[in-house]
Each structure stands twice: as structure tokens, then as C-alpha cells.
Design a protein around this motif. Structure first.
Motif, PDB file in Angstrom:
ATOM      1  N   LEU A   1       0.850  -1.189   0.000  1.00 26.76           N
ATOM      2  CA  LEU A   1       0.000   0.000   0.000  1.00 26.76           C
ATOM      3  C   LEU A   1       0.886   1.238   0.000  1.00 26.76           C
ATOM      4  CD1 LEU A   1      -2.522  -0.985   2.857  1.00 26.76           C
ATOM      5  CD2 LEU A   1      -2.759  -1.421   0.392  1.00 26.76           C
ATOM      6  N   HIS A   2       0.673   2.141  -0.939  1.00 29.37           N
ATOM      7  CA  HIS A   2       1.428   3.396  -0.960  1.00 29.37           C
ATOM      8  C   HIS A   2       0.818   4.326   0.077  1.00 29.37           C
ATOM      9  CE1 HIS A   2       2.856   7.175  -3.316  1.00 29.37           C
ATOM     10  NE2 HIS A   2       3.742   6.819  -2.398  1.00 29.37           N
ATOM     11  N   THR A   3       1.596   4.645   1.114  1.00 31.56           N
ATOM     12  CA  THR A   3       1.112   5.490   2.211  1.00 31.56           C
ATOM     13  C   THR A   3       2.101   6.635   2.447  1.00 31.56           C
ATOM     14  OG1 THR A   3       2.123   3.886   3.747  1.00 31.56           O
ATOM     15  CG2 THR A   3      -0.246   3.707   3.354  1.00 31.56           C
ATOM     16  N   PRO A   4       2.182   7.563   1.509  1.00 30.63           N
ATOM     17  CA  PRO A   4       3.169   8.642   1.617  1.00 30.63           C
ATOM     18  C   PRO A   4       2.867   9.596   2.756  1.00 30.63           C
ATOM     19  CG  PRO A   4       1.622   9.084  -0.160  1.00 30.63           C
ATOM     20  CD  PRO A   4       1.322   7.696   0.324  1.00 30.63           C
ATOM     21  N   GLY A   5       3.881  10.381   3.098  1.00 29.08           N
ATOM     22  CA  GLY A   5       3.750  11.395   4.133  1.00 29.08           C
ATOM     23  C   GLY A   5       5.003  11.486   4.976  1.00 29.08           C
ATOM     24  N   HIS A   6       5.429  10.347   5.528  1.00 32.04           N
ATOM     25  CA  HIS A   6       6.724  10.320   6.220  1.00 32.04           C
ATOM     26  C   HIS A   6       7.833  10.547   5.198  1.00 32.04           C
ATOM     27  CE1 HIS A   6       9.781   9.321   9.126  1.00 32.04           C
ATOM     28  NE2 HIS A   6      10.186   8.268   8.426  1.00 32.04           N
ATOM     29  N   THR A   7       7.729   9.865   4.074  1.00 30.36           N
ATOM     30  CA  THR A   7       8.511  10.144   2.873  1.00 30.36           C
ATOM     31  C   THR A   7       7.562  10.045   1.686  1.00 30.36           C
ATOM     32  OG1 THR A   7       9.090   7.835   2.423  1.00 30.36           O
ATOM     33  CG2 THR A   7      10.569   9.062   3.892  1.00 30.36           C
ATOM     34  N   PRO A   8       7.945  10.563   0.520  1.00 31.34           N
ATOM     35  CA  PRO A   8       7.041  10.494  -0.638  1.00 31.34           C
ATOM     36  C   PRO A   8       6.731   9.062  -1.078  1.00 31.34           C
ATOM     37  CG  PRO A   8       8.722  12.165  -0.999  1.00 31.34           C
ATOM     38  CD  PRO A   8       9.131  11.407   0.227  1.00 31.34           C
TER      39      PRO A   8
ATOM     40  N   ARG B   1       2.812   3.111  17.799  1.00 32.22           N
ATOM     41  CA  ARG B   1       1.933   2.989  18.952  1.00 32.22           C
ATOM     42  C   ARG B   1       1.789   4.366  19.586  1.00 32.22           C
ATOM     43  NH1 ARG B   1       1.735   2.258  24.454  1.00 32.22           N
ATOM     44  NH2 ARG B   1       0.161   0.772  25.192  1.00 32.22           N
ATOM     45  N   ARG B   2       0.605   4.920  19.445  1.00 32.19           N
ATOM     46  CA  ARG B   2       0.254   6.261  19.949  1.00 32.19           C
ATOM     47  C   ARG B   2       1.145   7.338  19.347  1.00 32.19           C
ATOM     48  NH1 ARG B   2      -2.347   2.505  21.151  1.00 32.19           N
ATOM     49  NH2 ARG B   2      -3.455   2.121  23.132  1.00 32.19           N
ATOM     50  N   GLY B   3       1.528   7.146  18.101  1.00 37.03           N
ATOM     51  CA  GLY B   3       2.338   8.149  17.432  1.00 37.03           C
ATOM     52  C   GLY B   3       2.252   8.003  15.921  1.00 37.03           C
ATOM     53  N   ILE B   4       2.865   8.941  15.221  1.00 32.05           N
ATOM     54  CA  ILE B   4       2.945   8.891  13.761  1.00 32.05           C
ATOM     55  C   ILE B   4       4.361   9.248  13.343  1.00 32.05           C
ATOM     56  CG2 ILE B   4       0.507   9.494  13.471  1.00 32.05           C
ATOM     57  CD1 ILE B   4       1.455  12.334  12.652  1.00 32.05           C
ATOM     58  N   GLY B   5       4.672   9.022  12.077  1.00 30.73           N
ATOM     59  CA  GLY B   5       6.004   9.310  11.585  1.00 30.73           C
ATOM     60  C   GLY B   5       6.291  10.801  11.499  1.00 30.73           C
ATOM     61  N   ARG B   6       7.562  11.139  11.631  1.00 24.80           N
ATOM     62  CA  ARG B   6       7.989  12.525  11.483  1.00 24.80           C
ATOM     63  C   ARG B   6       7.725  13.001  10.059  1.00 24.80           C
ATOM     64  NH1 ARG B   6      14.055  13.140  13.794  1.00 24.80           N
ATOM     65  NH2 ARG B   6      13.678  15.226  12.942  1.00 24.80           N
ATOM     66  N   THR B   7       7.419  14.284   9.934  1.00 23.54           N
ATOM     67  CA  THR B   7       7.232  14.863   8.602  1.00 23.54           C
ATOM     68  C   THR B   7       8.179  16.042   8.369  1.00 23.54           C
ATOM     69  OG1 THR B   7       5.422  16.262   9.437  1.00 23.54           O
ATOM     70  CG2 THR B   7       4.821  14.142   8.448  1.00 23.54           C
TER      71      THR B   7
ATOM     72  N   GLY C   1      11.264  15.339   2.257  1.00 25.82           N
ATOM     73  CA  GLY C   1      10.056  14.919   1.552  1.00 25.82           C
ATOM     74  C   GLY C   1       8.859  14.660   2.431  1.00 25.82           C
ATOM     75  N   GLY C   2       8.974  14.878   3.748  1.00 31.22           N
ATOM     76  CA  GLY C   2       7.846  14.642   4.649  1.00 31.22           C
ATOM     77  C   GLY C   2       6.762  15.700   4.481  1.00 31.22           C
ATOM     78  N   ASP C   3       5.501  15.300   4.760  1.00 34.87           N
ATOM     79  CA  ASP C   3       4.388  16.237   4.601  1.00 34.87           C
ATOM     80  C   ASP C   3       3.237  15.790   5.499  1.00 34.87           C
ATOM     81  OD1 ASP C   3       3.125  18.509   2.939  1.00 34.87           O
ATOM     82  OD2 ASP C   3       1.676  16.870   2.740  1.00 34.87           O
TER      83      ASP C   3
END
Length: 214
Positions: free
Chosen positions: A131-138, A159-165, A169-171
Motif C-alpha cells: 500500500l502506498h502510504t506517503p507522508g513520512h517520505t514520498p 503505537r500512539r504516534g505517527i512518523g515525522r514529517t 520529503g515529509g508532509d
């Protein structure tokens, strides 16, 4: 973390200087396996494959930050397995030496990926989909194994967090869309293997993640 069902062998363990979670996924019948995010310690990864009696045919990457593919070249050399990445992260893969310099991590060259991952592509083991799930990287990817109710989310969801943006290329709006539209639409009973740290349950993140809720 180890798990085995009639459809899937799975073992996840931290590797490398930044303790990225590496996951082995194996078919107990064919004994073919994929390795996700070999971020270091290739001998350890090989020993775990041997312990399960598995032969790796495909090495796949959730994204191309250095800690998720530092051992990819060595794994390819040892096994002959193909390397897979989403094309939008090619610029990061090509700049491994610079990433290593910035994070003061020893540099080990890796060859170019053999194949580009595509959204909704079936994985080599035949039991999962990319699954293409961009945001942390493109080019960030997640890997979904529906029969096992298993999601490998890389650094997109923790767990109770998300990737850095705030890295290359983060967004934030993009990662928010990826999590809400792609990941939170999956089975809420699924186990989520994160890029670092402990597993979590998708339904718990949908309701309790302080950054992005369903």
C-alpha cells in the motif's frame, strides 16, 4: 516477536544502530520468505531465516531512510534476493552516504533497487499487498496481510504516534490522509508492526492515537 499460523510465519526484531524493526514473513509450505526493512545486523537476520528454514526471495522496504536499508546490500549479496522500493523514494536511496554522514552512522554501499514497488502490488509471498502510504517520505509503503490481520506500517504509524514529517520529503497533510484513508480503513483487529518500538492494534490507534484518529 514471533508468530506462526497456518498461513504465515512472522518474526519481528530490532536491528542496526537506530533499532529499526526488521520483519521476516514466510510461507510455511513453500518456505519462501520476504524480509522487510533490513536496517542492519545481516548475520542476525540470516540466522533467524535459517532457524525458520526459510529462503528469502524478496527484500522490501517501507521507505528509504538509512536505518531501514543499511543491510540491504549485504542481504542481497548473501541471498540473491531482489530489492524493492517505491520509486518516489529513489532520491533518498541514492543519498545513503549523505544520510549516514548526517546521523554519524558508518556507510555501507547498497546497489540500486531491482524493482519499484507499486500501490496494490501483490507481494512475493502471495499472502500480502503493498500500500502506498506517503507522508513520512514520498514513497512510504505499508504492507497488508489480510488473512493474518497483520499490517507492517513502517514509520507511518506508531503505537500512539505517527512518523515525522520534518525530514526529506515529509508532509503532514499527506501522512494524515494516508493513515485515515488507507490504514484506518483496514480491519481494526489487525496487529500493527511499527518501524520502531512495540506492536500495536489498529483499532486502538483509530480511537486513542493522540495525533490522528479515525
Amino acid at each position: 516477536m514471533q508468530a506462526m499460523t497456518s498461513a504465515l510465519i512472522r518474526e519481528t526484531f530490532p536491528v542496526g544502530p537506530l533499532q529499526c524493526n526488521c520483519t521476516i514473513i514466510g510461507d510455511p509450505v513453500t518456505k519462501k520468505a520476504i524480509v522487510v526493512d533490513p536496517g542492519g545486523n545481516p548475520d542476525l537476520i540470516m540466522s533467524r531465516l535459517d532457524a525458520h528454514g526459510l529462503k528469502v526471495v524478496s527484500i522490501i522496504h517501507t521507505h528509504a531512510h538509512l536505518d531501514h536499508f543499511l543491510a540491504s546490500g549485504q542481504m542481497k549479496e548473501k541471498t540473491g534476493a531482489t530489492l524493492h522500493l517505491h520509486e518516489e523514494d529513489a532520491f533518498l536511496w541514492d543519498n545513503l552516504e549523505e544520510q549516514c554522514r548526517l546521523f554519524r552512522v558508518p556507510y555501507t554501499p547498497v546497489p540500486a533497487p531491482d524493482q519499484w514497488l507499486r500501490d496494490d502490488e501483490e507481494l512475493a509471498c502471495g499472502c500480502g499487498v503493498a500500500l502506498h502510504t506517503p507522508g513520512h517520505t514520498p514513497g512510504s509503503m505499508s504492507f497488508w496481510f489480510p488473512e493474518a490481520k497483520l499490517l507492517i506500517a513502517g514509520d507511518t504509524l506508531f503505537r500512539r504516534g505517527i512518523g515525522r514529517t520534518d525530514l526529506w520529503g515529509g508532509d503532514y497533510p499527506t501522512i494524515e490522509r494516508s493513515i485515515k484513508q488507507r490504514l484506518y480503513s483496514l480491519d481494526e483487529d489487525a496487529t500493527v508492526v511499527t518501524g520502531h518500538g512495540p506492536d500495536t492494534r489498529l483499532g486502538d490507534e483509530m480511537r486513542e492515537n493522540p495525533y490522528i484518529r479515525a
